[in-house]
Write a protein that holds these residues in place. Structure first.
Motif, PDB file in Angstrom:
ATOM      1  N   LEU A 117      69.423 -30.241 -44.902  1.00 22.33           N
ATOM      2  CA  LEU A 117      67.607 -30.045 -44.789  1.00 22.33           C
ATOM      3  C   LEU A 117      67.253 -28.886 -45.754  1.00 22.33           C
ATOM      4  O   LEU A 117      66.335 -28.981 -46.303  1.00 22.33           O
ATOM      5  N   ALA A 118      68.169 -27.785 -45.595  1.00 26.58           N
ATOM      6  CA  ALA A 118      67.717 -26.568 -46.501  1.00 26.58           C
ATOM      7  C   ALA A 118      67.646 -26.781 -47.804  1.00 26.58           C
ATOM      8  O   ALA A 118      66.738 -26.096 -48.496  1.00 26.58           O
ATOM      9  N   GLN A 119      68.427 -27.802 -48.435  1.00 21.90           N
ATOM     10  CA  GLN A 119      68.518 -28.141 -49.717  1.00 21.90           C
ATOM     11  C   GLN A 119      68.070 -29.280 -50.165  1.00 21.90           C
ATOM     12  O   GLN A 119      68.173 -29.833 -51.243  1.00 21.90           O
ATOM     13  N   LEU A 120      67.225 -30.213 -49.061  1.00 26.32           N
ATOM     14  CA  LEU A 120      67.019 -31.489 -49.521  1.00 26.32           C
ATOM     15  C   LEU A 120      65.953 -31.514 -50.784  1.00 26.32           C
ATOM     16  O   LEU A 120      65.943 -32.455 -51.427  1.00 26.32           O
ATOM     17  N   ASP A 143      72.682 -22.438 -40.056  1.00 25.19           N
ATOM     18  CA  ASP A 143      71.886 -22.928 -40.861  1.00 25.19           C
ATOM     19  C   ASP A 143      70.611 -22.980 -40.079  1.00 25.19           C
ATOM     20  O   ASP A 143      69.678 -23.921 -40.795  1.00 25.19           O
ATOM     21  N   ARG A 144      70.161 -22.875 -38.697  1.00 23.44           N
ATOM     22  CA  ARG A 144      69.100 -23.310 -38.307  1.00 23.44           C
ATOM     23  C   ARG A 144      67.715 -22.640 -38.891  1.00 23.44           C
ATOM     24  O   ARG A 144      66.670 -23.445 -39.129  1.00 23.44           O
ATOM     25  N   MET A 149      62.815 -23.450 -42.181  1.00 23.30           N
ATOM     26  CA  MET A 149      61.691 -22.755 -43.142  1.00 23.30           C
ATOM     27  C   MET A 149      61.835 -23.544 -44.604  1.00 23.30           C
ATOM     28  O   MET A 149      61.147 -22.756 -45.633  1.00 23.30           O
ATOM     29  N   SER A 150      62.737 -24.569 -44.847  1.00 26.85           N
ATOM     30  CA  SER A 150      62.788 -25.058 -46.102  1.00 26.85           C
ATOM     31  C   SER A 150      61.669 -25.898 -46.559  1.00 26.85           C
ATOM     32  O   SER A 150      60.798 -26.125 -45.958  1.00 26.85           O
ATOM     33  N   TYR A 156      56.770 -31.870 -44.893  1.00 25.65           N
ATOM     34  CA  TYR A 156      56.904 -32.684 -43.890  1.00 25.65           C
ATOM     35  C   TYR A 156      56.679 -32.384 -42.384  1.00 25.65           C
ATOM     36  O   TYR A 156      56.973 -32.987 -41.076  1.00 25.65           O
ATOM     37  N   GLY A 157      56.236 -30.998 -41.991  1.00 25.10           N
ATOM     38  CA  GLY A 157      55.808 -30.528 -40.909  1.00 25.10           C
ATOM     39  C   GLY A 157      54.860 -31.290 -39.965  1.00 25.10           C
ATOM     40  O   GLY A 157      55.390 -31.433 -38.644  1.00 25.10           O
TER      41      GLY A 157
END
Length: 197
Positions: A117-120, A143-144, A149-150, A156-157
């Protein structure tokens, strides 16, 4: 278009866990079983990829990785597949489009670790992924915070399903995503390869 493999019925919710699985390990098994339980899925398919376009080093032969994956992942609701090789797709967005055409009426959910998710936002046509299927994110050690914060998480929040309602993800319409904290095994394929080297 006919895929012929694996079977899935109309209305079923199928989680898709993609990756090189080089090699497959207990961490993959663990997050698969957690995903089945937490996201209200009927089935999970492992999509053992021919190769990851984001990685410079090529994986072990596909047949070898499939054999190892089938030896370690034994569950009646989980299928280990080479469907990306059969479809001829490499990018996740293309695979999802092909699967949705092959299996009308099946509810697919893309599964990933929090590190992905961090690099999606670096993935090819990543917004097509988020806009076409719900995404289930399973926390991995370390990685949480970066995942939450990605860019993808921020954009998409408003589509986020709270962790306490994670069982709704399998029936949700896209865009929708859910981040769950689960007991994790701190193991990776990279660590295994480097330890064997």
């Amino acid at each position: 278009m006919r895929c012929g493999y694996p079977p899935a019925g109309c209305g079923q919710s199928v989680g898709l866990l993609g990756g090189s699985f080089d090699p497959p390990h207990e961490g993959h098994v663990h997050i698969t079983l957690e995903a089945l339980k937490r996201f209200g899925l009927d089935r999970v398919w492992w999509l053992v990829s021919p190769g990851n376009p984001l990685k410079t080093r090529g994986p072990a032969p596909l047949s070898e990785r499939l054999e190892r994956a089938r030896a370690i992942m034994r569950h009646p609701r989980v299928s280990v597949t080479d469907i990306e090789a059969r479809l001829g797709t490499r990018a996740t967005a293309d695979t999802l489009a092909a699967l949705r055409a092959c299996y009308p009426g099946v509810r697919f959910v893309w599964l990933m670790g929090a590190d992905n998710l961090a690099q999606l936002h670096r993935w090819q046509n990543w917004r097509d992924i988020a806009d076409s299927v719900p995404v289930g994110v399973l926390a991995r050690p370390g990685d949480r915070i970066s995942a939450r914060m990605s860019p993808a998480a921020r954009i998409y929040g408003a589509s986020r399903i709270a962790g306490g309602a994670s069982h709704l993800l399998g029936r949700a319409g896209a865009p929708a995503w859910c981040f769950v904290n689960v007991p994790m095994l701190d193991i990776s394929s990279t660590q295994i390869r480097e330890g064997a080297g």
